[in-house]
Design a protein around this motif. Sequence first.
Motif, PDB file in Angstrom:
ATOM      1  N   ARG A 276       0.944  -1.152  -0.135  1.00  0.00           N
ATOM      2  CA  ARG A 276       0.048  -0.093  -0.116  1.00  0.00           C
ATOM      3  C   ARG A 276       0.865   1.188  -0.109  1.00  0.00           C
ATOM      4  NH1 ARG A 276      -3.473   2.586   4.837  1.00  0.00           N
ATOM      5  NH2 ARG A 276      -1.958   1.335   6.104  1.00  0.00           N
ATOM      6  N   VAL A 277       0.430   2.335  -0.867  1.00  0.00           N
ATOM      7  CA  VAL A 277       1.088   3.444  -1.041  1.00  0.00           C
ATOM      8  C   VAL A 277       0.294   4.679  -0.591  1.00  0.00           C
ATOM      9  CG1 VAL A 277       2.370   5.016  -2.278  1.00  0.00           C
ATOM     10  CG2 VAL A 277       2.937   2.326  -2.783  1.00  0.00           C
ATOM     11  N   TYR A 278       0.385   5.495   0.246  1.00  0.00           N
ATOM     12  CA  TYR A 278      -0.482   6.649   0.458  1.00  0.00           C
ATOM     13  C   TYR A 278       0.236   7.932   0.983  1.00  0.00           C
ATOM     14  CZ  TYR A 278      -0.417   5.646   5.471  1.00  0.00           C
ATOM     15  OH  TYR A 278      -0.037   5.163   6.719  1.00  0.00           O
ATOM     16  N   TYR A 279      -0.126   9.146   0.937  1.00  0.00           N
ATOM     17  CA  TYR A 279       0.681  10.297   1.038  1.00  0.00           C
ATOM     18  C   TYR A 279      -0.213  11.160   1.976  1.00  0.00           C
ATOM     19  CZ  TYR A 279      -0.973  11.282  -3.533  1.00  0.00           C
ATOM     20  OH  TYR A 279      -1.678  11.576  -4.601  1.00  0.00           O
TER      21      TYR A 279
ATOM     22  N   VAL B  99      -2.016  -4.073   3.048  1.00  0.00           N
ATOM     23  CA  VAL B  99      -3.154  -3.121   2.794  1.00  0.00           C
ATOM     24  C   VAL B  99      -3.802  -2.650   4.085  1.00  0.00           C
ATOM     25  CG1 VAL B  99      -3.696  -4.476   0.856  1.00  0.00           C
ATOM     26  CG2 VAL B  99      -4.624  -5.160   2.787  1.00  0.00           C
ATOM     27  N   TYR B 100      -4.789  -1.567   4.003  1.00  0.00           N
ATOM     28  CA  TYR B 100      -5.424  -1.000   5.063  1.00  0.00           C
ATOM     29  C   TYR B 100      -6.141  -2.141   5.853  1.00  0.00           C
ATOM     30  CZ  TYR B 100      -8.224   1.467   8.185  1.00  0.00           C
ATOM     31  OH  TYR B 100      -9.076   2.055   9.463  1.00  0.00           O
ATOM     32  N   LEU B 101      -6.059  -2.499   7.153  1.00  0.00           N
ATOM     33  CA  LEU B 101      -6.523  -3.337   7.954  1.00  0.00           C
ATOM     34  C   LEU B 101      -6.881  -2.713   9.264  1.00  0.00           C
ATOM     35  CD1 LEU B 101      -4.427  -6.753   7.520  1.00  0.00           C
ATOM     36  CD2 LEU B 101      -6.755  -6.071   6.541  1.00  0.00           C
ATOM     37  N   GLU B 102      -8.025  -2.086   9.588  1.00  0.00           N
ATOM     38  CA  GLU B 102      -8.365  -1.659  10.881  1.00  0.00           C
ATOM     39  C   GLU B 102      -7.848  -2.402  12.023  1.00  0.00           C
ATOM     40  OE1 GLU B 102      -9.192   1.158  13.767  1.00  0.00           O
ATOM     41  OE2 GLU B 102      -9.306   1.572  11.507  1.00  0.00           O
ATOM     42  N   GLU B 103      -8.020  -3.820  11.940  1.00  0.00           N
ATOM     43  CA  GLU B 103      -7.732  -4.748  13.253  1.00  0.00           C
ATOM     44  C   GLU B 103      -6.186  -4.598  13.492  1.00  0.00           C
ATOM     45  OE1 GLU B 103      -8.225  -7.465   9.605  1.00  0.00           O
ATOM     46  OE2 GLU B 103      -9.243  -5.655  10.441  1.00  0.00           O
ATOM     47  N   ASP B 104      -5.595  -4.125  12.479  1.00  0.00           N
ATOM     48  CA  ASP B 104      -4.012  -3.794  12.876  1.00  0.00           C
ATOM     49  C   ASP B 104      -3.471  -2.629  13.575  1.00  0.00           C
ATOM     50  OD1 ASP B 104      -1.413  -5.101  12.183  1.00  0.00           O
ATOM     51  OD2 ASP B 104      -0.882  -3.297  11.192  1.00  0.00           O
ATOM     52  N   TYR B 105      -4.621  -1.863  13.937  1.00  0.00           N
ATOM     53  CA  TYR B 105      -4.218  -0.280  14.429  1.00  0.00           C
ATOM     54  C   TYR B 105      -4.293  -0.501  15.748  1.00  0.00           C
ATOM     55  CZ  TYR B 105      -3.855   2.094  10.098  1.00  0.00           C
ATOM     56  OH  TYR B 105      -3.570   2.472   8.756  1.00  0.00           O
ATOM     57  N   ILE B 106      -3.638  -0.116  16.541  1.00  0.00           N
ATOM     58  CA  ILE B 106      -3.865   0.292  18.001  1.00  0.00           C
ATOM     59  C   ILE B 106      -3.823   1.753  18.197  1.00  0.00           C
ATOM     60  CG2 ILE B 106      -2.734  -0.048  20.278  1.00  0.00           C
ATOM     61  CD1 ILE B 106      -1.213  -2.176  19.066  1.00  0.00           C
ATOM     62  N   ARG B 107      -5.062   2.352  18.307  1.00  0.00           N
ATOM     63  CA  ARG B 107      -5.313   3.862  18.032  1.00  0.00           C
ATOM     64  C   ARG B 107      -5.210   4.303  19.746  1.00  0.00           C
ATOM     65  NH1 ARG B 107      -6.357   5.071  13.319  1.00  0.00           N
ATOM     66  NH2 ARG B 107      -7.068   3.502  11.866  1.00  0.00           N
TER      67      ARG B 107
END
Length: 134
Positions: A36-39, A116-124
């Motif tokens: 994934r690439v974003y800016y 890729v974007y996976l919400e479950e991979d984030y610790i917010r």
Amino acid sequence: MTTISDIEIIQIPKIEDHRGNIAVIEKEVLPYEVKRVYYLYDVPSSAARGGHAHIDQQECLIALSGSFDVILDDSKKKNIVTLNKPDKGLLIPKGIWRELENFSSGAVCLVLSSDVYLEEDYIRDYQNFVELKL
């Protein structure tokens, strides 16, 4: 468990030319396949981005234009890295809290992610992050 000492600044290969430089990121530059690439751009100087950690994902941040600070935290130690050169990448392994701030006018932050974007991979939530690091 990852710590601040696992964070690297990598040199991105560049081809210098009097007409302008070219930076090249091929598969051997990063220790993972980019999925994934974003800016980030048009970030107000008073705004902060990031504010999370990843469970498994790795990222490389590059200041394509302008500058910004990256506050890195492993729950025991913090470090601030200023990115301001498009041929330097900040390699952030999994399990490191990051916040981005002090964006200069016209700053662009390129992010090359290992998944890729996976919400479950984030610790917010920072407190949750600290508890997971114990």
